[in-house]
Design a protein around this motif. Sequence first.
Motif, PDB file in Angstrom:
ATOM      1  N   THR A 185       0.688  -1.569  -0.221  1.00  0.00           N
ATOM      2  CA  THR A 185      -0.176  -0.014  -0.325  1.00  0.00           C
ATOM      3  C   THR A 185       1.161   1.366  -0.326  1.00  0.00           C
ATOM      4  OG1 THR A 185       0.240   0.014   2.652  1.00  0.00           O
ATOM      5  CG2 THR A 185      -1.653  -0.768   1.079  1.00  0.00           C
ATOM      6  N   THR A 209      -6.624  11.122 -10.164  1.00  0.00           N
ATOM      7  CA  THR A 209      -8.087  10.639  -9.433  1.00  0.00           C
ATOM      8  C   THR A 209      -9.765  10.526  -9.703  1.00  0.00           C
ATOM      9  OG1 THR A 209      -7.641  11.526  -7.555  1.00  0.00           O
ATOM     10  CG2 THR A 209      -5.994   9.715  -8.033  1.00  0.00           C
ATOM     11  N   PHE A 215      -9.212   4.047 -14.905  1.00  0.00           N
ATOM     12  CA  PHE A 215      -9.198   2.833 -13.527  1.00  0.00           C
ATOM     13  C   PHE A 215      -8.910   2.085 -14.456  1.00  0.00           C
ATOM     14  CE2 PHE A 215     -11.107   6.844 -11.732  1.00  0.00           C
ATOM     15  CZ  PHE A 215     -10.857   7.124  -9.912  1.00  0.00           C
ATOM     16  N   THR A 218      -7.557  -4.668 -11.063  1.00  0.00           N
ATOM     17  CA  THR A 218      -6.599  -5.285 -10.680  1.00  0.00           C
ATOM     18  C   THR A 218      -7.040  -6.110  -9.004  1.00  0.00           C
ATOM     19  OG1 THR A 218      -6.046  -3.827  -7.782  1.00  0.00           O
ATOM     20  CG2 THR A 218      -5.067  -3.135  -9.916  1.00  0.00           C
ATOM     21  N   LYS A 223      -7.807   0.300  -9.824  1.00  0.00           N
ATOM     22  CA  LYS A 223      -6.503   1.820  -9.621  1.00  0.00           C
ATOM     23  C   LYS A 223      -6.302   2.413 -10.306  1.00  0.00           C
ATOM     24  CE  LYS A 223      -5.262  -1.470  -5.744  1.00  0.00           C
ATOM     25  NZ  LYS A 223      -4.722  -0.201  -4.672  1.00  0.00           N
ATOM     26  N   ASN A 224      -5.359   3.660 -10.735  1.00  0.00           N
ATOM     27  CA  ASN A 224      -4.875   4.265 -11.112  1.00  0.00           C
ATOM     28  C   ASN A 224      -3.486   3.788 -11.396  1.00  0.00           C
ATOM     29  OD1 ASN A 224      -6.719   6.487  -8.976  1.00  0.00           O
ATOM     30  ND2 ASN A 224      -7.191   6.988 -11.224  1.00  0.00           N
ATOM     31  N   GLU A 227      -0.730   5.235  -9.572  1.00  0.00           N
ATOM     32  CA  GLU A 227      -1.087   4.027  -8.391  1.00  0.00           C
ATOM     33  C   GLU A 227      -0.187   2.679  -8.371  1.00  0.00           C
ATOM     34  OE1 GLU A 227      -3.355   2.336  -4.136  1.00  0.00           O
ATOM     35  OE2 GLU A 227      -4.447   3.499  -6.614  1.00  0.00           O
TER      36      GLU A 227
END
Length: 553
Positions: A185, A209, A215, A218, A223-224, A227
């Motif tokens: 994370t 975001t 996006f 995953t 997620k972007n 990231e």
Amino acid sequence: MTKLLTSMWAACITSLLLVILYLSNPTLIQKVRLSTFDYYQTFGTNYESKSLVLLDISDAALKKQGQWPWKRDIVGRTIVNAYRNGAALVFLNVVFVHKDRLGGDETFLKMIGKYPVILTETKDAKNLISIKRKALAVGNVEVPIDIDGTIRKLPLKNSVPEVILKVIQFKNKAKDNIWIDFRHTIPRIDYTDKDWSSMKGKIVFIGTTFKGSTFVLTPNGLKNTHEIMAISTETLLSKKFITRPKWTPYVEFSLLFATLILTIIFIPRLGVWTSILPFSIYAILVALSSTILWSRYMILTDWLIPSAIVFIVFAHLIYNNFHRENRLKLQIKKQFEHYLAPAMVKKLQQNPSLLKLGGERKVLTFLFSDIRGFTPISEKYKGQPERLTRYVNRFLTAMTDIILKNGGTIDKYMGDCIMAFWNAPLDNPNHKRLAVKSAIEMVRKLKIMNRNHEFKPPVNIGIGINTGECLVGNMGSKQRFDYSVIGDAVNTASRLESISKNYDATIIISENTCKGTDYIPNSRDKGFRFYKLDNVKVKGKTEKITIFSIQNL
């Protein structure tokens, strides 16, 4: 139908079909396997990065600075502010394909010339040359999407994480593609936050975001792109990599195949309840090995699909055992309740091994037919087994139709050879005549098929016919038996077919068959015209036998 579905062959076919399905690797199996791999990432420690931070351009940022894309000097000030708050390095997940319509390019170039930034590109979207030259480095953000629309791997070559590691001079041990460990994370800072001090000494990943941003799916949700790049970079920095070595699919298949073989061999020999134990042991071993490989070595193994296949075959065999035990008890009761005392019938039901396989002695007529010169034909179709199979099947089908039409029983096929007999299981006083009649019709049918070019090359056959006493009935093993014949007369018929090629005759008939079957030539208009060929000693016989053939085929 129930008997067929609960046979050992049905279990073998089920196993074979499942193995073929497994090896063909259809979309469904690929998706299930990938989902299994995703499941692994729900176990283990979640690592919060101490080296990276995300700077999100959110909906709140758009309210503050206006609609996207911003004027480039605003983007530049974002980079400058990141460095002023102690950022060690900045990655900007924006591609500058066109000049700024608001005229901020000149200021932006000055800013990134003074404050280094890593930009991104794709094969379809390239930065302006002027901006690319001023950037510290440019990395690729393209990642492959798996068949289920999920991103799991990152090609390292020229990727943003690889570029970042080169810039910070971090030795990268990974090669080629890596599995992204989504248990990492990354701390987040929103553009509108007043305190950016948490990015001090860290690599900052700037990306969008807000609603309408890109996006991607995953194993850990949507997620972007920035990231994903950050998580991939953290995966590389951790030096702990998820792997699926090349040997794992081979080991998985080998274990699956071996387990299926052992299951098919041993489960039918066990009782219904005792057969549950082997599967329980298998399930425990699979769970333990998968857990150990993941927890200690971060190796992904596909345990779900092989286990499902083994379970299906296991369930099939368990049902077979259950059905067989009940069917055998009912069969014993049905067959013997009128002939044995109830106590004896019950004893047989409890111990079917007291029953022995066997049959009855009976005079039958046997026919063996084989393709002559089959080896050269096989060589002609060398490398084309499908065509050879169609060739043989066409022959066997035509000959079988004639035998069945004349009341014969097909005992077995042995490659290109047919073995048949008459007078069993149903009595037939004309068994000799029908066997000879079938042989004649088989020869004539082949002539027509050859004339119609149904076989390339043409088929020539040899036929041997003999009549004699044999043992006929259910014969085989304790697990499986078939209705068949055994005896010296059967072997003699086979030997006659073998020696047919030594004579200018397609059909060789023993004296035992000719007797009582229009033996005297031209005895009737519709009679068979036999003629004597020879007195021969066939293999396995000490005395000579007289053999005949038929005229005007």
